[in-house]
Design a protein around this motif. Structure first.
Motif, PDB file in Angstrom:
ATOM      1  N   SER A  28      68.180  55.269  90.873  1.00 51.37           N
ATOM      2  CA  SER A  28      66.701  56.098  91.821  1.00 51.37           C
ATOM      3  C   SER A  28      67.630  55.472  93.126  1.00 51.37           C
ATOM      4  O   SER A  28      65.819  56.829  93.769  1.00 51.37           O
ATOM      5  N   ASN A  29      68.070  54.663  93.561  1.00 51.12           N
ATOM      6  CA  ASN A  29      68.613  54.726  95.013  1.00 51.12           C
ATOM      7  C   ASN A  29      69.004  56.192  96.305  1.00 51.12           C
ATOM      8  O   ASN A  29      68.462  56.672  96.423  1.00 51.12           O
ATOM      9  N   VAL A  30      70.190  56.415  94.639  1.00 58.60           N
ATOM     10  CA  VAL A  30      69.820  57.683  95.150  1.00 58.60           C
ATOM     11  C   VAL A  30      69.126  58.530  94.929  1.00 58.60           C
ATOM     12  O   VAL A  30      68.948  59.428  96.496  1.00 58.60           O
ATOM     13  N   LEU A  31      68.163  59.057  93.831  1.00 60.64           N
ATOM     14  CA  LEU A  31      67.347  60.094  94.093  1.00 60.64           C
ATOM     15  C   LEU A  31      66.359  59.965  95.334  1.00 60.64           C
ATOM     16  O   LEU A  31      65.958  61.030  95.859  1.00 60.64           O
ATOM     17  N   TYR A  32      65.310  58.692  95.738  1.00 62.32           N
ATOM     18  CA  TYR A  32      65.304  58.189  96.625  1.00 62.32           C
ATOM     19  C   TYR A  32      66.063  59.217  98.155  1.00 62.32           C
ATOM     20  O   TYR A  32      65.291  59.740  99.020  1.00 62.32           O
ATOM     21  N   LEU A  34      68.266  61.388  98.598  1.00 61.30           N
ATOM     22  CA  LEU A  34      69.015  63.270  98.389  1.00 61.30           C
ATOM     23  C   LEU A  34      67.372  63.674  97.937  1.00 61.30           C
ATOM     24  O   LEU A  34      67.137  64.226  98.622  1.00 61.30           O
ATOM     25  N   THR A  35      65.989  62.802  97.889  1.00 58.53           N
ATOM     26  CA  THR A  35      65.411  63.799  97.827  1.00 58.53           C
ATOM     27  C   THR A  35      64.315  63.952  99.448  1.00 58.53           C
ATOM     28  O   THR A  35      64.101  65.016  99.642  1.00 58.53           O
ATOM     29  N   PHE A  36      64.629  62.400  99.703  1.00 59.27           N
ATOM     30  CA  PHE A  36      64.389  62.419 101.544  1.00 59.27           C
ATOM     31  C   PHE A  36      65.449  63.966 102.799  1.00 59.27           C
ATOM     32  O   PHE A  36      64.731  64.697 103.373  1.00 59.27           O
ATOM     33  N   ALA A  37      66.766  64.051 101.967  1.00 62.71           N
ATOM     34  CA  ALA A  37      67.683  64.780 102.487  1.00 62.71           C
ATOM     35  C   ALA A  37      67.430  65.956 102.688  1.00 62.71           C
ATOM     36  O   ALA A  37      66.971  66.733 103.447  1.00 62.71           O
ATOM     37  N   PHE A  38      66.224  66.124 101.035  1.00 63.56           N
ATOM     38  CA  PHE A  38      66.475  67.622 100.666  1.00 63.56           C
ATOM     39  C   PHE A  38      65.430  68.267 101.117  1.00 63.56           C
ATOM     40  O   PHE A  38      65.186  69.226 101.260  1.00 63.56           O
ATOM     41  N   THR A  39      63.993  67.311 100.968  1.00 63.00           N
ATOM     42  CA  THR A  39      63.092  68.075 101.744  1.00 63.00           C
ATOM     43  C   THR A  39      62.914  68.062 103.021  1.00 63.00           C
ATOM     44  O   THR A  39      62.407  69.504 103.466  1.00 63.00           O
ATOM     45  N   ALA A  56      56.908  59.816  95.487  1.00 64.67           N
ATOM     46  CA  ALA A  56      57.567  59.705  94.032  1.00 64.67           C
ATOM     47  C   ALA A  56      58.781  59.267  93.978  1.00 64.67           C
ATOM     48  O   ALA A  56      59.135  58.440  92.906  1.00 64.67           O
ATOM     49  N   ALA A  57      60.272  59.791  94.500  1.00 63.97           N
ATOM     50  CA  ALA A  57      60.755  58.847  94.743  1.00 63.97           C
ATOM     51  C   ALA A  57      60.795  57.621  94.676  1.00 63.97           C
ATOM     52  O   ALA A  57      61.685  56.962  94.543  1.00 63.97           O
ATOM     53  N   ARG A  58      60.133  56.942  96.124  1.00 68.43           N
ATOM     54  CA  ARG A  58      60.212  55.938  96.381  1.00 68.43           C
ATOM     55  C   ARG A  58      59.502  55.115  95.653  1.00 68.43           C
ATOM     56  O   ARG A  58      59.498  54.532  95.254  1.00 68.43           O
ATOM     57  N   SER A  59      58.414  55.185  95.267  1.00 64.52           N
ATOM     58  CA  SER A  59      57.730  54.987  93.605  1.00 64.52           C
ATOM     59  C   SER A  59      58.628  54.872  92.397  1.00 64.52           C
ATOM     60  O   SER A  59      58.526  53.439  92.201  1.00 64.52           O
ATOM     61  N   GLY A  60      58.683  55.521  92.533  1.00 64.33           N
ATOM     62  CA  GLY A  60      60.533  55.585  91.048  1.00 64.33           C
ATOM     63  C   GLY A  60      61.454  54.278  91.456  1.00 64.33           C
ATOM     64  O   GLY A  60      61.154  52.723  90.773  1.00 64.33           O
ATOM     65  N   LYS A  61      61.839  53.958  92.256  1.00 63.64           N
ATOM     66  CA  LYS A  61      62.699  52.902  92.563  1.00 63.64           C
ATOM     67  C   LYS A  61      62.140  51.627  92.742  1.00 63.64           C
ATOM     68  O   LYS A  61      62.219  49.844  92.809  1.00 63.64           O
ATOM     69  N   GLN A  62      61.174  51.832  93.571  1.00 64.12           N
ATOM     70  CA  GLN A  62      60.005  49.976  94.379  1.00 64.12           C
ATOM     71  C   GLN A  62      59.005  49.305  92.721  1.00 64.12           C
ATOM     72  O   GLN A  62      59.507  48.770  93.213  1.00 64.12           O
ATOM     73  N   ASN A  63      59.118  50.795  91.836  1.00 66.10           N
ATOM     74  CA  ASN A  63      57.957  49.781  91.144  1.00 66.10           C
ATOM     75  C   ASN A  63      59.424  49.213  90.031  1.00 66.10           C
ATOM     76  O   ASN A  63      58.972  48.344  89.763  1.00 66.10           O
TER      77      ASN A  63
END
Length: 219
Positions: A28-32, A34-39, A56-63
């Motif tokens: 999930s940290n990778v996803l966050y 990666l998403t930051f770079a992607f956008t 959404a990516a941050r919420s997944g990781k933080q929760n």
């Protein structure tokens, strides 16, 4: 008394999971990131989708983090926060799918020539450093498909983890049940200690009476 209090506390408070060791947190940290770079690379600044995907990516990781921390005192809260994390990951998955569809890019299925390689890479690698050096090299189609694969893996891992937590909740109960068990255990220990002291006192009194009898005979 200190030992008994410590035992009672251990029964009430669960050991906190080290979320950094959880594979689904690492992914999930990778996803966050990666998403930051992607956008930043492929979406226009000011596009509302940028904030939606990053949040959404941050919420997944933080929760996941908050759920693990709150799980020390409340397994119910941990399960709720993990559900929030899963919902956020699913929302992120939808955004990546919409991106591919709206731009007529390909979603890599099992028949795609790169599908097996992508799947094996995501299965073997969990840490950010395994992915980060590709963030400036992958195309938007590549990054989106990697992200979708990670979303699927995170959700599947979290589902398994939640099922284990739910089974544990059924057998151990929540904090109220653990507090009740701890109190009952403490009271049981207190009663046993009182009974032991009574037995020792009775034995001491009997010994004193015996000695007094012996002294009386000598006198």
């Amino acid at each position: 008394m200190n030992d008994e209090s410590g035992n009672a506390e251990k029964q009430v408070l669960r050991k906190q999971a080290n979320w950094e060791d959880l594979y689904f947190y690492q992914k999930s940290n990778v996803l966050y990131q990666l998403t930051f770079a992607f956008t930043r690379r492929f979406l226009t600044r000011g596009d509302r989708t940028v904030d939606q995907m990053v949040q959404a990516a941050r919420s997944g990781k933080q929760n996941i983090v908050e759920g693990s921390a709150d799980g020390v005192t409340s397994m119910e809260m941990e399960l709720k926060l993990l559900n929030v994390a899963r919902s956020s990951i699913k929302e992120l998955k939808e955004d990546y799918e919409d991106y591919l569809t709206s731009r007529h890019l390909e979603r890599w299925g099992q028949s795609h020539v790169r599908y097996d390689g992508m799947l094996n890479f995501c299965r073997r690698h969990n840490r950010l450093e395994d992915y980060q050096h590709f963030f400036d090299k992958w195309t938007d189609e590549e990054m989106a498909n990697i992200a979708l694969t990670l979303c699927h893996m995170v959700d599947k891992m979290m589902t398994t983890y939640q099922q284990k937590l739910e089974e544990k909740f059924v057998t151990e109960g929540g904090i109220r049940e653990r507090m009740t068990a701890a109190r009952l255990g403490y009271r049981t220990n207190q009663r046993e200690e009182i009974e032991r002291l009574k037995r020792e006192l009775a034995a001491a009194n009997a010994r004193i009476a015996q000695l007094e009898t012996e002294l009386a005979k000598r006198g």
